[in-house]
Design a protein around this motif. Sequence first.
Motif, PDB file in Angstrom:
ATOM      1  N   ILE A 235       0.840  -1.207   0.000  1.00 30.74           N
ATOM      2  CA  ILE A 235       0.000   0.000   0.000  1.00 30.74           C
ATOM      3  C   ILE A 235       0.870   1.250   0.000  1.00 30.74           C
ATOM      4  O   ILE A 235       0.631   2.187  -0.774  1.00 30.74           O
ATOM      5  N   ILE A 236       1.895   1.279   0.849  1.00 31.98           N
ATOM      6  CA  ILE A 236       2.773   2.458   0.913  1.00 31.98           C
ATOM      7  C   ILE A 236       3.533   2.640  -0.392  1.00 31.98           C
ATOM      8  O   ILE A 236       3.669   3.758  -0.897  1.00 31.98           O
ATOM      9  N   ALA A 237       4.018   1.544  -0.965  1.00 37.81           N
ATOM     10  CA  ALA A 237       4.742   1.638  -2.230  1.00 37.81           C
ATOM     11  C   ALA A 237       3.842   2.150  -3.346  1.00 37.81           C
ATOM     12  O   ALA A 237       4.259   2.981  -4.160  1.00 37.81           O
ATOM     13  N   ALA A 238       2.598   1.682  -3.391  1.00 35.38           N
ATOM     14  CA  ALA A 238       1.679   2.136  -4.442  1.00 35.38           C
ATOM     15  C   ALA A 238       1.272   3.589  -4.232  1.00 35.38           C
ATOM     16  O   ALA A 238       1.095   4.333  -5.200  1.00 35.38           O
ATOM     17  N   ALA A 239       1.142   4.006  -2.984  1.00 30.80           N
ATOM     18  CA  ALA A 239       0.704   5.381  -2.703  1.00 30.80           C
ATOM     19  C   ALA A 239       1.829   6.394  -2.890  1.00 30.80           C
ATOM     20  O   ALA A 239       1.592   7.485  -3.421  1.00 30.80           O
ATOM     21  N   LEU A 240       3.030   6.057  -2.485  1.00 33.76           N
ATOM     22  CA  LEU A 240       4.109   7.039  -2.493  1.00 33.76           C
ATOM     23  C   LEU A 240       5.151   6.795  -3.576  1.00 33.76           C
ATOM     24  O   LEU A 240       5.431   7.668  -4.394  1.00 33.76           O
TER      25      LEU A 240
ATOM     26  N   PHE B 265      -5.674  -0.319  -3.688  1.00 30.15           N
ATOM     27  CA  PHE B 265      -6.048   0.556  -2.579  1.00 30.15           C
ATOM     28  C   PHE B 265      -4.987   1.631  -2.387  1.00 30.15           C
ATOM     29  O   PHE B 265      -5.293   2.809  -2.218  1.00 30.15           O
ATOM     30  N   GLY B 266      -3.720   1.236  -2.419  1.00 34.00           N
ATOM     31  CA  GLY B 266      -2.631   2.202  -2.281  1.00 34.00           C
ATOM     32  C   GLY B 266      -2.588   3.196  -3.422  1.00 34.00           C
ATOM     33  O   GLY B 266      -2.332   4.386  -3.220  1.00 34.00           O
ATOM     34  N   ALA B 267      -2.860   2.721  -4.640  1.00 35.59           N
ATOM     35  CA  ALA B 267      -2.878   3.626  -5.790  1.00 35.59           C
ATOM     36  C   ALA B 267      -4.003   4.651  -5.657  1.00 35.59           C
ATOM     37  O   ALA B 267      -3.804   5.842  -5.918  1.00 35.59           O
ATOM     38  N   ALA B 268      -5.179   4.198  -5.241  1.00 34.85           N
ATOM     39  CA  ALA B 268      -6.314   5.117  -5.049  1.00 34.85           C
ATOM     40  C   ALA B 268      -6.035   6.083  -3.902  1.00 34.85           C
ATOM     41  O   ALA B 268      -6.350   7.278  -3.990  1.00 34.85           O
ATOM     42  N   LEU B 269      -5.432   5.582  -2.840  1.00 33.16           N
ATOM     43  CA  LEU B 269      -5.089   6.433  -1.699  1.00 33.16           C
ATOM     44  C   LEU B 269      -4.055   7.487  -2.088  1.00 33.16           C
ATOM     45  O   LEU B 269      -4.200   8.675  -1.771  1.00 33.16           O
TER      46      LEU B 269
ATOM     47  N   SER C 216      -5.641  10.192  -4.302  1.00 35.12           N
ATOM     48  CA  SER C 216      -6.476  11.119  -3.532  1.00 35.12           C
ATOM     49  C   SER C 216      -5.642  12.031  -2.644  1.00 35.12           C
ATOM     50  O   SER C 216      -5.943  13.221  -2.519  1.00 35.12           O
ATOM     51  N   LEU C 217      -4.588  11.477  -2.053  1.00 38.60           N
ATOM     52  CA  LEU C 217      -3.717  12.307  -1.215  1.00 38.60           C
ATOM     53  C   LEU C 217      -3.028  13.400  -2.025  1.00 38.60           C
ATOM     54  O   LEU C 217      -2.882  14.535  -1.546  1.00 38.60           O
ATOM     55  N   MET C 218      -2.611  13.080  -3.237  1.00 37.66           N
ATOM     56  CA  MET C 218      -1.961  14.085  -4.074  1.00 37.66           C
ATOM     57  C   MET C 218      -2.947  15.187  -4.485  1.00 37.66           C
ATOM     58  O   MET C 218      -2.575  16.359  -4.532  1.00 37.66           O
ATOM     59  N   ILE C 219      -4.181  14.825  -4.781  1.00 39.02           N
ATOM     60  CA  ILE C 219      -5.184  15.830  -5.154  1.00 39.02           C
ATOM     61  C   ILE C 219      -5.427  16.790  -3.993  1.00 39.02           C
ATOM     62  O   ILE C 219      -5.383  18.009  -4.152  1.00 39.02           O
ATOM     63  N   VAL C 220      -5.662  16.234  -2.797  1.00 42.11           N
ATOM     64  CA  VAL C 220      -5.942  17.080  -1.627  1.00 42.11           C
ATOM     65  C   VAL C 220      -4.694  17.856  -1.218  1.00 42.11           C
ATOM     66  O   VAL C 220      -4.768  19.063  -0.916  1.00 42.11           O
ATOM     67  N   GLY C 221      -3.544  17.193  -1.216  1.00 44.25           N
ATOM     68  CA  GLY C 221      -2.305  17.874  -0.840  1.00 44.25           C
ATOM     69  C   GLY C 221      -1.939  18.991  -1.794  1.00 44.25           C
ATOM     70  O   GLY C 221      -1.517  20.077  -1.373  1.00 44.25           O
ATOM     71  N   PHE C 222      -2.127  18.765  -3.078  1.00 46.20           N
ATOM     72  CA  PHE C 222      -1.804  19.803  -4.048  1.00 46.20           C
ATOM     73  C   PHE C 222      -2.790  20.958  -3.974  1.00 46.20           C
ATOM     74  O   PHE C 222      -2.419  22.107  -4.212  1.00 46.20           O
ATOM     75  N   ALA C 223      -4.043  20.679  -3.626  1.00 42.22           N
ATOM     76  CA  ALA C 223      -5.020  21.761  -3.433  1.00 42.22           C
ATOM     77  C   ALA C 223      -4.613  22.632  -2.242  1.00 42.22           C
ATOM     78  O   ALA C 223      -4.724  23.863  -2.301  1.00 42.22           O
ATOM     79  N   ALA C 224      -4.118  22.001  -1.186  1.00 40.74           N
ATOM     80  CA  ALA C 224      -3.654  22.768  -0.031  1.00 40.74           C
ATOM     81  C   ALA C 224      -2.423  23.598  -0.375  1.00 40.74           C
ATOM     82  O   ALA C 224      -2.299  24.756   0.048  1.00 40.74           O
ATOM     83  N   VAL C 225      -1.526  23.044  -1.165  1.00 41.11           N
ATOM     84  CA  VAL C 225      -0.332  23.778  -1.583  1.00 41.11           C
ATOM     85  C   VAL C 225      -0.719  24.961  -2.465  1.00 41.11           C
ATOM     86  O   VAL C 225      -0.191  26.065  -2.308  1.00 41.11           O
ATOM     87  N   ARG C 226      -1.659  24.747  -3.386  1.00 37.65           N
ATOM     88  CA  ARG C 226      -2.091  25.853  -4.256  1.00 37.65           C
ATOM     89  C   ARG C 226      -2.777  26.951  -3.461  1.00 37.65           C
ATOM     90  O   ARG C 226      -2.640  28.140  -3.772  1.00 37.65           O
ATOM     91  N   LEU C 227      -3.515  26.570  -2.424  1.00 38.80           N
ATOM     92  CA  LEU C 227      -4.146  27.549  -1.551  1.00 38.80           C
ATOM     93  C   LEU C 227      -3.082  28.383  -0.845  1.00 38.80           C
ATOM     94  O   LEU C 227      -3.212  29.599  -0.722  1.00 38.80           O
ATOM     95  N   ARG C 228      -2.029  27.718  -0.418  1.00 39.76           N
ATOM     96  CA  ARG C 228      -0.929  28.409   0.246  1.00 39.76           C
ATOM     97  C   ARG C 228      -0.156  29.292  -0.736  1.00 39.76           C
ATOM     98  O   ARG C 228       0.305  30.376  -0.394  1.00 39.76           O
ATOM     99  N   LEU C 229      -0.001  28.836  -1.977  1.00 41.84           N
ATOM    100  CA  LEU C 229       0.743  29.606  -2.975  1.00 41.84           C
ATOM    101  C   LEU C 229       0.018  30.892  -3.379  1.00 41.84           C
ATOM    102  O   LEU C 229       0.659  31.849  -3.810  1.00 41.84           O
ATOM    103  N   GLU C 230      -1.319  30.903  -3.248  1.00 41.19           N
ATOM    104  CA  GLU C 230      -2.067  32.117  -3.602  1.00 41.19           C
ATOM    105  C   GLU C 230      -1.701  33.287  -2.701  1.00 41.19           C
ATOM    106  O   GLU C 230      -1.723  34.433  -3.134  1.00 41.19           O
TER     107      GLU C 230
END
Length: 191
Positions: free
Chosen positions: A8-13, A138-142, A145-159
């Motif tokens: 799972i960790i290998a597929a996610a990260l 499961f790891g790939a889906a996780l 999703s983590l990259m989508i949410v994490g990148f949205a938070a980064v873009r919010l911070r970059l604004e």
Amino acid sequence: MTNTLSIIIAAALVNNLILIQLLGVSSLFYSTKRFSQAIEFALFNFVVLFAASITNLFLYRFVLIPLHIEFLRLVIFVGTSALLTTALLGIISARLPITARQQGLLLFLTGGNSAVLGATLLSSNSILGFSENIAQNFGAALGYSLMIVGFAAVRLRLESADVPAPFRGSAIALITAGLVTISLLGFAGLT
């Protein structure tokens, strides 16, 4: 248990669909403009990606291979993924108040998402067993999703960040995605 967790960790990260495999990159930049929209998109894509990967893997291993019609896998995978996306969107929109515009956007971005089809093709070519493939999906889906949410938070911070004029907008977003990709490659030694 530790083998499943490492898969799972290998597929996610390490083998992240968006930043390492380069599947679904368009949704990384389009769906992360608003944080609430990114969370909805990430949750919906997690469910669709995981369900479509498992369903397609089951069809491939227990229907297509025994019937010796493996050459139809791409057509079957696309059809199954589109049907699951439409069905899950219907179920979710009946329970959650999503506007008609957002429903069409979710259908378009998820139904035509290369990450859904790519994860399915990767798992069908994998030599892992069925339960290990479930953990990988499961790891790939996780990770997606983590990259989508994490990148949205980064873009919010970059604004609100003090970014030089030539780097504002898409340029700093691409540079940030590249830096996150390099940091994910640092996990490669863990597997």
